[in-house]
Motif scaffolding. Sequence first.
Motif: not given
Length: 211
Positions: A200-207
């Motif tokens: 989820r953190l990856i998805d937030f940083v790299n949408p």
Amino acid sequence: MTPSFSWVTTLLLVLAWSGAAYWAGDHNRDNAWLAKQVTTERKAREALEAEVQRGQVAARASIAEAQALQQSYTVLKEKFDAFTSRGPLVVWRNSSGAACAGDAVPGSAVAPARQPEGPGGSGPGAVAADAGAFVSLSAGAIWMWNSALAGTDTPAGACGAADPTAPACSVDAGLGLEAAWANHVANAQTCAEDRLRHQRLIDFVNPRPAP
């Protein structure tokens, strides 16, 4: 005609003075706005540079930590191999709960001095019906388990990476397979939750762009 000329002249002078004052004020306002813009842009540039530098420091630290962890696991694997080539991961218990003395089979469990008796009979069949009551993890197994989780040497009593072939690594740790499996389930759940948060953190940083 002279008074009229003086009045017109005075009026023109007043208008000229007012216009000059307005122009000067407007010019000063423009200069102040430009100065503010320059200050704002400079602060934004400095903040960006600081953030880039912070990211570079974090990236270098992350790489160094990952390399150190990999090296630690490499050393641990050598120690684990040294233990499993000689010592047992599990031991049989006698009726009093102490580990049975027997000959160690390299890479496997201690060969039992005798088959423990289980409820309703004796022999291999009875042991299979309730093996968890008679099988215990060795100190070496606990040391490997905890060290693998921590990524560094985590001794279990006197058993540790300093001498994984020591007799202390082959003694009964007092924990059965059911305790190890319960711990495995808890660890697996924690790892799954960490993976979800990480993703989820990856998805937030790299949408990702919508399809």
